[in-house]
Design an enzyme around this catalytic site. Structure first.
Site, PDB file in Angstrom:
ATOM      1  N   GLY A 108       2.888  36.198  -8.612  1.00 14.51           N
ATOM      2  CA  GLY A 108       2.697  35.090  -7.692  1.00 14.51           C
ATOM      3  C   GLY A 108       1.576  34.188  -8.179  1.00 14.51           C
ATOM      4  O   GLY A 108       0.638  34.652  -8.841  1.00 14.51           O
ATOM      5  N   CYS A 109       1.653  32.912  -7.854  1.00  6.12           N
ATOM      6  CA  CYS A 109       0.668  31.960  -8.380  1.00  6.12           C
ATOM      7  C   CYS A 109      -0.747  32.301  -7.913  1.00  6.12           C
ATOM      8  O   CYS A 109      -1.685  32.311  -8.714  1.00  6.12           O
ATOM      9  CB  CYS A 109       1.038  30.530  -8.006  1.00  6.12           C
ATOM     10  SG  CYS A 109       1.223  30.219  -6.235  1.00  6.12           S
TER      11      CYS A 109
END
Length: 311
Positions: A108-109
């Site tokens: 995930g970012c």
């Protein structure tokens, strides 16, 4: 590629056009929800990117009927599943696992910056596994996908005012990145995490505040910087910037938008004595999503790790 119409998928297509040796299989837009057509393309591919919501990604995985097709999944599905390799090569021993795996989950970012900031401190023993970690992240609206982009870029007159200011969200602490943030940072407990969406397209700054006197081994900001710099010394895409340098500030303000459209992640350590602030800066569509997917593809296919990517 399954899900080529979304934000991550479109950016991936842009990266893939830089590879003359790769043939891109594209589904007819009119058949993109046809299970038979999707199954055919997925099984014809040597490697498939899944740029879909969790439920749709799970369906696509079930359509793969062979042992040949490698999968790179950009959804949050399977990020903490031990049968899938976590696609963050800069972690110790992770690059080797990615190379030998046929199933990769793209981080995930928000999780990417947090994990890269905390994991070396856990491994060094300076930060204890039960440290009550907290963090906050400000990111551009492209991280919210097509719906988020539409919300900002096609706002009606009634929404413009509320969209002009940063908006914290996920305040009930149920953000989908939390499980991977704990697992791959080495923490025993999920951090207190506040994501903030802001009115600009790309760019993410993940901030992790620490108190040296509360750490397993009392540490200063300078000590934390030295640990991080040593850990990532040989990495091409992760760079620890000079300690506490005001050269990277503008009138005392941190610039989030630097380094966009690259796969670079820069880690900054600011602070004095035991007051420590770690900030990681990167493109939420680059190292935070599509760039990371390409980096993993390069490792899986035996290409140079930086192929098609901008440092």
């Amino acid at each position: 590629m399954d899900g080529q119409e979304g934000t991550t998928g479109l950016k991936l297509l842009d990266y893939l056009t830089r590879f003359s040796s790769i043939e891109i299989l594209k589904i007819d837009p009119a058949k993109r929800k046809d299970p038979k057509e999707r199954e055919k393309l997925l099984n014809d591919a040597d490697l498939a990117f899944l740029c879909l919501p969790d439920s749709a990604a799970k369906e696509s995985i079930s359509l793969v009927k062979n042992d040949k097709t490698k999968l790179i999944n950009a959804s949050s599905l399977f990020r903490t599943d031990k049968n899938w390799a976590y696609g963050l090569p800069e972690l110790k021993h992770q690059r080797e696992r990615i190379k030998s795996s046929s199933r990769i989950s793209v981080p995930g970012c928000h999780a990417t910056g947090f994990i890269l900031s905390v994991r070396p401190l856990i491994e060094s023993g300076v930060l204890q596994k039960d440290y009550p970690a907290s963090c906050y992240s400000i990111s551009g609206y492209t991280g919210a996908g097509k719906s988020g982009i539409d919300e900002y870029e096609h706002a009606d007159s009634a929404s413009i005012t509320k969209l002009q200011v940063p908006r914290p969200y996920s305040l009930l602490h149920k953000h989908k990145h939390l499980p991977e943030m704990a697992m791959f940072s080495g923490l025993e407990y999920e951090p207190l995490f506040t994501p903030i969406k802001a009115n600009y397209p790309q760019g993410l700054a993940m901030t992790v505040p620490l108190t040296g006197r509360s750490m397993a081994k009392k540490a200063s900001a300078k000590t934390v910087h030295e640990i991080l710099a040593a850990y990532y010394e040989s990495e091409r895409f992760v760079q620890v910037m000079p300690y506490d340098s005001e050269a990277y500030l503008e009138d005392g303000h941190f610039l989030i938008g630097e380094g966009m459209n690259t796969n670079r992640l820069e880690i900054f350590v600011f602070g004095q004595d035991d007051h420590i602030t770690i900030v990681s800066r990167y493109d939420n569509l680059g190292k935070g999503a599509s760039g990371a997917a390409i980096q993993n593809m390069n490792l899986m296919l035996g290409f140079d790790e930086a192929s098609g990517l901008i440092l």
